[in-house]
Design an enzyme around this catalytic site. Structure first.
Site, PDB file in Angstrom:
ATOM      1  CG  ASN A  36      -0.359   0.052   2.502  1.00  0.00           C
ATOM      2  OD1 ASN A  36       0.718  -0.490   2.698  1.00  0.00           O
ATOM      3  ND2 ASN A  36      -1.005   0.707   3.439  1.00  0.00           N
TER       4      ASN A  36
ATOM      5  CB  CYS B 192      -1.388   0.934   8.350  1.00  0.00           C
ATOM      6  SG  CYS B 192      -0.170   2.248   8.220  1.00  0.00           S
TER       7      CYS B 192
ATOM      8  CD  GLU C  20       4.929  -0.535  14.036  1.00  0.00           C
ATOM      9  OE1 GLU C  20       3.710  -0.345  14.199  1.00  0.00           O
ATOM     10  OE2 GLU C  20       5.730  -0.600  15.006  1.00  0.00           O
TER      11      GLU C  20
HETATM   12  P1  NAD Z   1       0.527  -9.049   4.043  1.00  0.00           P
HETATM   13  O1  NAD Z   1       0.720  -9.416   5.474  1.00  0.00           O
HETATM   14  O2  NAD Z   1      -0.333  -9.910   3.211  1.00  0.00           O
HETATM   15  O3  NAD Z   1       1.949  -8.999   3.294  1.00  0.00           O
HETATM   16  C1  NAD Z   1       3.005  -8.204   3.783  1.00  0.00           C
HETATM   17  C2  NAD Z   1       4.312  -8.770   3.255  1.00  0.00           C
HETATM   18  O4  NAD Z   1       4.555 -10.041   3.848  1.00  0.00           O
HETATM   19  C3  NAD Z   1       4.337  -8.989   1.747  1.00  0.00           C
HETATM   20  O5  NAD Z   1       5.592  -8.620   1.245  1.00  0.00           O
HETATM   21  C4  NAD Z   1       4.135 -10.482   1.636  1.00  0.00           C
HETATM   22  O6  NAD Z   1       4.653 -11.040   0.453  1.00  0.00           O
HETATM   23  C5  NAD Z   1       4.904 -10.983   2.835  1.00  0.00           C
HETATM   24  N1  NAD Z   1       4.569 -12.326   3.307  1.00  0.00           N
HETATM   25  C6  NAD Z   1       3.489 -13.076   3.004  1.00  0.00           C
HETATM   26  N2  NAD Z   1       3.550 -14.252   3.680  1.00  0.00           N
HETATM   27  C7  NAD Z   1       4.671 -14.215   4.435  1.00  0.00           C
HETATM   28  C8  NAD Z   1       5.270 -15.115   5.361  1.00  0.00           C
HETATM   29  N3  NAD Z   1       4.708 -16.287   5.669  1.00  0.00           N
HETATM   30  N4  NAD Z   1       6.419 -14.750   5.966  1.00  0.00           N
HETATM   31  C9  NAD Z   1       6.989 -13.545   5.702  1.00  0.00           C
HETATM   32  N5  NAD Z   1       6.472 -12.643   4.821  1.00  0.00           N
HETATM   33  C10 NAD Z   1       5.324 -12.984   4.200  1.00  0.00           C
HETATM   34  O7  NAD Z   1       0.041  -7.533   4.035  1.00  0.00           O
HETATM   35  P2  NAD Z   1      -0.415  -6.654   2.768  1.00  0.00           P
HETATM   36  O8  NAD Z   1      -1.735  -7.155   2.297  1.00  0.00           O
HETATM   37  O9  NAD Z   1       0.705  -6.556   1.802  1.00  0.00           O
HETATM   38  O10 NAD Z   1      -0.579  -5.207   3.438  1.00  0.00           O
HETATM   39  C11 NAD Z   1      -1.728  -4.770   4.085  1.00  0.00           C
HETATM   40  C12 NAD Z   1      -1.552  -4.831   5.588  1.00  0.00           C
HETATM   41  O11 NAD Z   1      -0.410  -4.055   5.959  1.00  0.00           O
HETATM   42  C13 NAD Z   1      -2.705  -4.215   6.348  1.00  0.00           C
HETATM   43  O12 NAD Z   1      -3.023  -5.022   7.448  1.00  0.00           O
HETATM   44  C14 NAD Z   1      -2.158  -2.865   6.819  1.00  0.00           C
HETATM   45  O13 NAD Z   1      -2.774  -2.335   7.950  1.00  0.00           O
HETATM   46  C15 NAD Z   1      -0.735  -3.210   7.060  1.00  0.00           C
HETATM   47  N6  NAD Z   1       0.087  -1.998   7.049  1.00  0.00           N
HETATM   48  C16 NAD Z   1       0.593  -1.547   8.243  1.00  0.00           C
HETATM   49  C17 NAD Z   1       1.362  -0.390   8.281  1.00  0.00           C
HETATM   50  C18 NAD Z   1       1.949   0.101   9.572  1.00  0.00           C
HETATM   51  O14 NAD Z   1       2.923   0.849   9.534  1.00  0.00           O
HETATM   52  N7  NAD Z   1       1.406  -0.276  10.717  1.00  0.00           N
HETATM   53  C19 NAD Z   1       1.613   0.319   7.110  1.00  0.00           C
HETATM   54  C20 NAD Z   1       1.067  -0.159   5.919  1.00  0.00           C
HETATM   55  C21 NAD Z   1       0.313  -1.326   5.897  1.00  0.00           C
END
Ligand code: NAD
Length: 484
Positions: A155, A287, A253
């Protein structure tokens, strides 16, 4: 090699660009899913291990490079981002969907982050501590952690990588970086800028493909000293469990369910503006997005009516076109999630005031949606939707409003709209969130201030951004020198 009409792009391992084989990750334009914007390698387990080994091999020389010299490379990368701002922003909109104006803002943010951390190379230091004995110098030294795995969501496909990569590098770490499957192109453009700026081979390694396969290795490989992850709570939990086996340092995060609280003395026009920015800006895919609006009953009807009128004017469409306020959701899953919560809310008895529909014919478009009379225990008031869906919860007095704001498992960001100093500070002190705003949207962060959530939004270990990043990306050594 290419299965479709998309252009193939490489990975970077140990300074070598590695083109995709037959097994590729197709990257689509969410505003027009028939457009393949690129084909990226599906990195294998061996690729991942070799990227980690390369980072390990490059680390001693990089950590010995004087910090101002490391900073000069970051500064050059910042200049390259400036010169390519329009190109990178367009690529960002094309693969992630946010409007071009939002994308330009994000690339500008990444550029500024590199500039900020370039300066850190001249500034950061340890401490000299008063000694309790004569002729002793007692001081601390900040040393790099070593190899850092960086796993990011789609995002903010350049800002989040920037706020992790820049501090990792300036403090002398080498990096293995894996962006999300839905936005690898913007991430690659950032890596290219760093390579062009003169980053030595192996200092940054870039992998795309299956998040679970690559990410599991990046979190559990014993050569990795630190893992910084931003993404969903479910994935973050897995990362933590894998990292803990090696006692690696972890920063997570994760999600949010952020509240904008509107007190009865608030300026309603301002409240509407903040609700639109926080709730529908970035298509609700932040987020820190405003997902719940908790409003005092006395002004609830007036506020809800003004908000609905304003939200009706939002134009949804391809973010590359002029006059669009809200781009598409990033993929089919996100579209279905928003759609299913629109149905769940109605089943639970919330009152639909606006929107409530999606259009998946060509891209992943959802209407700006507002539900009124949402109860705090309803699923739409508790679970992260990550789409343009706002729930209005009515409150009786400030204490009830704060209690409702806190009645969730997340604790990322929260804002209050008020002209009352007492109410503002009561909120700031009592709300359970890592970021608190007063008369500002729940979204939007200063790049030089600590950032991180409370409760289920974070591992609650280390803050990100600004000077706080020093704590995660370095270890402290304490040195006693007897010179008597
Ligand atoms: P996601 O958890 O699906 O993926 C995040 C990352 O993790 C991706 O690069 C993905 O390929 C990787 N991944 C997937 N499976 C994994 C595993 N088993 N081990 C390690 N890595 C793995 O999240 P998303 O859909 O890409 O992003 C949306 C989420 O991110 C929402 O929940 C949002 O709130 C959160 N977010 C949080 C912040 C913050 O700073 N708190 C900022 C932006 C987004």
């Amino acid at each position: 090699m290419a299965k479709t009409n998309g252009k193939p792009y490489p990975n970077l391992i140990g300074g070598d660009w590695k083109a995709p084989s037959d097994n590729v990750l197709e990257n689509h334009n969410p505003a027009d899913y028939n457009e393949v914007v690129g084909l990226f390698p599906m990195a294998t387990l061996d690729d991942t291990k070799s990227a980690i080994d390369s980072a390990r091999a490059a680390q001693p020389a990089w950590s010995k490079t004087p910090a101002p010299a490391r900073g000069a490379i970051l500064d050059k990368a910042s200049q390259i981002l400036t010169s390519r701002l329009d190109e990178i922003a367009t690529a960002l909109t094309r693969e992630e969907g946010k409007t071009l104006a939002e994308a330009k803002g994000e690339v500008t943010r990444a550029r500024d982050i590199f500039k900020y951390y370039a300066g850190e190379g001249w500034r950061y230091s340890g401490q000299v501590i008063p000694s309790s004995v004569n002729d002793e110098l007692l001081y601390t030294r900040r040393e790099p952690l070593g190899v850092v795995s960086i796993i990011t969501p789609w995002n903010f496909p350049i800002a989040i990588p920037a706020w992790k990569i820049a501090p990792a590098l300036i403090y002398g770490n080498t990096v293995v970086f894996k962006p999300a499957e839905d936005a690898p192109h913007t991430a690659l453009l950032l890596v290219e800028a760093l390579v062009e700026a003169g980053l030595p081979a192996g200092v940054i390694n870039f992998l795309t493909g299956d998040g679970a396969l690559i990410g599991t290795e990046m979190a559990s490989n014993p050569s990795v000293n630190g893992i910084t992850f931003t993404g969903s709570h479910n994935t973050g939990t897995k990362v933590y469990q894998n990292a803990i086996k090696n006692m690696a340092r972890v920063q997570l995060e994760m999600g949010g369910k952020n509240a904008l609280v509107i007190l009865k003395d608030a300026d309603i026009d301002l409240a509407v503006k903040l609700a639109i920015t926080g709730g529908f800006g970035l298509t609700g895919q932040a987020c820190t997005a405003t997902s719940r609006i908790i409003v005092e009953e006395e002004i609830a009807d007036a506020f809800v009516s003004a908000l609905t009128t304003a939200a009706k004017n939002l134009k949804v469409g391809n973010g590359l076109e002029n006059g669009i306020n809200m781009g598409p959701l990033v993929n089919q899953d996100q579209l279905q999630t928003s759609q299913s919560y629109m149905a769940i809310a109605q089943k639970e008895g919330a009152k639909l005031l606006l929107g409530g529909e999606v259009d998946g014919a060509k891209g992943y478009f959802a209407q700006a949606t507002i539900f009124d009379h949402v109860q705090p225990n309803m699923r739409i008031a508790q679970e992260e939707i990550f789409g343009p869906v706002i729930s209005i919860i009515r409150a009786n007095g400030i204490n009830d409003a704060i209690e409702k704001a806190n009645a969730i498992s997340f604790g990322l960001s929260a804002s209050v709209v008020t002209n009352n100093l007492k109410g503002a500070f009561a909120f700031a002190n009592q709300v359970d969130a890592g970021v608190v705003k007063i008369n500002e949207p729940t979204t939007g962060l200063a790049l030089n201030a600590p950032f991180g959530g409370f409760k289920g939004s974070s591992a609650n270990t280390f803050k990100e951004q600004g000077g706080a990043a020093l704590d995660f990306y370095t270890r402290t050594k304490t040195i006693y020198v007897n010179h008597g």
